[in-house]
Design an enzyme around this catalytic site. Structure first.
Site, PDB file in Angstrom:
ATOM      1  N   ASP A   1      -4.626 -13.252   3.476  1.00 10.20           N
ATOM      2  CA  ASP A   1      -5.919 -12.689   3.894  1.00 10.20           C
ATOM      3  C   ASP A   1      -7.038 -13.043   2.916  1.00 10.20           C
ATOM      4  O   ASP A   1      -8.171 -12.609   3.089  1.00 10.20           O
ATOM      5  CB  ASP A   1      -5.831 -11.175   4.143  1.00 10.20           C
ATOM      6  CG  ASP A   1      -4.964 -10.435   3.158  1.00 10.20           C
ATOM      7  OD1 ASP A   1      -4.482 -11.035   2.188  1.00 10.20           O
ATOM      8  OD2 ASP A   1      -4.767  -9.211   3.368  1.00 10.20           O
TER       9      ASP A   1
ATOM     10  N   ASP B   1      -2.112 -10.840  -2.338  1.00  7.09           N
ATOM     11  CA  ASP B   1      -2.750 -10.372  -1.113  1.00  7.09           C
ATOM     12  C   ASP B   1      -4.210 -10.037  -1.434  1.00  7.09           C
ATOM     13  O   ASP B   1      -4.549  -9.681  -2.562  1.00  7.09           O
ATOM     14  CB  ASP B   1      -2.019  -9.124  -0.597  1.00  7.09           C
ATOM     15  CG  ASP B   1      -2.575  -8.622   0.724  1.00  7.09           C
ATOM     16  OD1 ASP B   1      -2.040  -9.020   1.780  1.00  7.09           O
ATOM     17  OD2 ASP B   1      -3.559  -7.850   0.711  1.00  7.09           O
TER      18      ASP B   1
ATOM     19  N   HIS C   1       0.816  -1.230   0.000  1.00  3.17           N
ATOM     20  CA  HIS C   1       0.000   0.000   0.000  1.00  3.17           C
ATOM     21  C   HIS C   1       0.844   1.271   0.000  1.00  3.17           C
ATOM     22  O   HIS C   1       0.301   2.368  -0.153  1.00  3.17           O
ATOM     23  CB  HIS C   1      -0.949   0.031   1.201  1.00  3.17           C
ATOM     24  CG  HIS C   1      -1.965  -1.070   1.188  1.00  3.17           C
ATOM     25  ND1 HIS C   1      -2.897  -1.215   0.186  1.00  3.17           N
ATOM     26  CD2 HIS C   1      -2.192  -2.095   2.044  1.00  3.17           C
ATOM     27  CE1 HIS C   1      -3.654  -2.277   0.421  1.00  3.17           C
ATOM     28  NE2 HIS C   1      -3.245  -2.828   1.551  1.00  3.17           N
TER      29      HIS C   1
ATOM     30  N   HIS D   1      -5.891  -7.509  -0.682  1.00  2.71           N
ATOM     31  CA  HIS D   1      -6.138  -6.090  -0.957  1.00  2.71           C
ATOM     32  C   HIS D   1      -5.365  -5.625  -2.192  1.00  2.71           C
ATOM     33  O   HIS D   1      -4.273  -6.116  -2.467  1.00  2.71           O
ATOM     34  CB  HIS D   1      -5.714  -5.237   0.247  1.00  2.71           C
ATOM     35  CG  HIS D   1      -6.445  -5.580   1.507  1.00  2.71           C
ATOM     36  ND1 HIS D   1      -5.941  -6.465   2.438  1.00  2.71           N
ATOM     37  CD2 HIS D   1      -7.645  -5.156   1.976  1.00  2.71           C
ATOM     38  CE1 HIS D   1      -6.805  -6.576   3.438  1.00  2.71           C
ATOM     39  NE2 HIS D   1      -7.851  -5.798   3.193  1.00  2.71           N
TER      40      HIS D   1
END
Ligand code: OKP
Ligand code: ZN
Length: 360
Positions: free
Chosen positions: A298, A208, A172, A210
């Site tokens: 995740d 991931d 991120h 996200h």
């Protein structure tokens, strides 16, 4: 067929002091899901198999970080905590921004200054309330980069696979931006470093849950780094503002960004179908350096903050499929918050990768 050598597992304890955190979720203080126990669980799981060789990171210095991040962002991460403490802020509570310097705040203005105290500038560099900073944060973020670069070293020296147990995660973090538990973009720094060591084309595969908004941003206009990401549909999922299929890169980078958003409840079969599209794009790109893998768990069905439905044995299949690409892999830890399952999921995924790579 020869036995598979132990896979380098690069890890350090420097992340342990990046802890004791809260985050804000919908205005509420909750315990931070991004905890030291995550790394402990993965490390124990992998070491219990005997297939991994634990190695400390080598110090790589600041140059690889400044090849990706702005100097002012690096300076912020390094000094924001000590500035807050020097200003008499309560050194027990984690630091979060209380203002955000949005594009709509700036509007047409040419603003004249930022405060000298980096804790007061924090909201000019941070996009969310999920990225608490404590005394040990800068050291942990630097160590995560060294871990990632050391994993890359092992692969460039000939290992088919190395795993960097990075914490904090990185995907991120943008060129001049922190957020989403991330400070320095470990995967982007590794990709850039592989380019700087002579590769012409490097692919980053981000599995991931996200969207890696930071990685996408850093390489948006580049055609030498392909970014492929599978993630929860940002229409309902953090970070909301990026990760849509229409984002394909720009200029020379047009076509070198591929987002594969996934619906809530996506299971192993549907995930593998999307993964095939991503792997086809990577094969067409024809990288001449190792694959950089942003690896999150995740996507697991029991993850407390996510909504996909992968099971432990799905990870073995996914890892196997990635290994069969025939490209060596620098695997770097990103997210994954179902702490009790992280060990078995890491063993399954990396075990699948090891097997997939064996016959390449
Ligand atoms: C980091 B990584 C939504 C809160 C989201 C931040 C999630 C950061 C994920 N209510 N909190 O990509 O796993
Ligand atoms: Zn994630």
């Amino acid at each position: 067929m020869a036995d598979v050598l132990p896979t380098p597992l690069i890890a350090s304890d420097d992340h342990l002091a990046h802890a004791g955190l809260i985050e804000l979720a919908a205005g509420r203080e909750i315990p931070c899901y991004e905890s030291p126990e995550r790394a402990t669980a993965i490390r124990q799981g992998l070491l219990s198999t005997g297939d991994y060789a634990l190695q400390p990171p080598d110090a790589h210095g600041p140059d690889a970080i400044s090849a990706v991040h702005e100097v002012e962002l690096i300076d912020l991460v390094e000094h924001v905590w000590t500035d807050a403490v020097a200003d008499g802020w309560d050194a027990v509570r984690p630091l979060l921004p209380d203002t955000f310097m949005l594009r709509s705040y700036i509007g047409p203005m040419a603003l004249a200054a930022l405060p000298a105290g980096r804790h007061l500038r924090l909201g000019a560099y941070c996009f969310d309330t999920a990225t608490p900073i404590v005394a040990g944060t800068a050291n942990a973020a630097r160590a995560a980069v060294d871990i990632a670069l050391t994993a890359a070293d092992r692969v460039l020296e000939g290992a088919p696979l190395a795993y960097g147990l990075c914490r904090p995660p990185g995907h991120h973090a943008g060129r001049n931006l922190i957020g989403g538990y991330c400070f320095f973009n470990n995967a982007a720094i590794v990709a850039q470093s592989i380019i700087d060591r002579g590769a012409q084309r490097v692919a980053i595969l981000d599995v991931d849950f996200h969207h890696g908004n930071g990685t996408q941003q850093i390489f948006w206009q580049r055609d030498d780094v392909l970014y492929v990401s599978l993630h929860g549909d940002p229409g309902g999922i953090y970070p909301y503002f990026s990760g849509y299929a229409g984002e394909r890169g720009e200029g020379r980078g047009e076509g070198a960004n591929l987002n594969l958003p996934l619906a809530a409840g996506t299971d192993g079969e549907a995930y593998l179908a999307a993964l095939n599209d991503g792997l086809d794009a990577i094969a067409r790109f024809d990288p001449d350096g190792p694959l950089v893998l942003s690896l999150g768990f995740d996507t697991y069905h029991a993850d407390p903050i996510c909504n996909l439905a992968l099971r432990t044995d799905d990870y073995a299949r996914i890892g196997g499929r990635i290994g069969k690409l025939g490209v060596s892999v620098v695997a770097l830890q990103e997210g994954g918050y179902a702490v009790d399952a992280l060990g078995v999921n890491a063993v399954a995924f990396l075990g699948g990768l090891r097997e997939g790579l064996r016959d390449r």
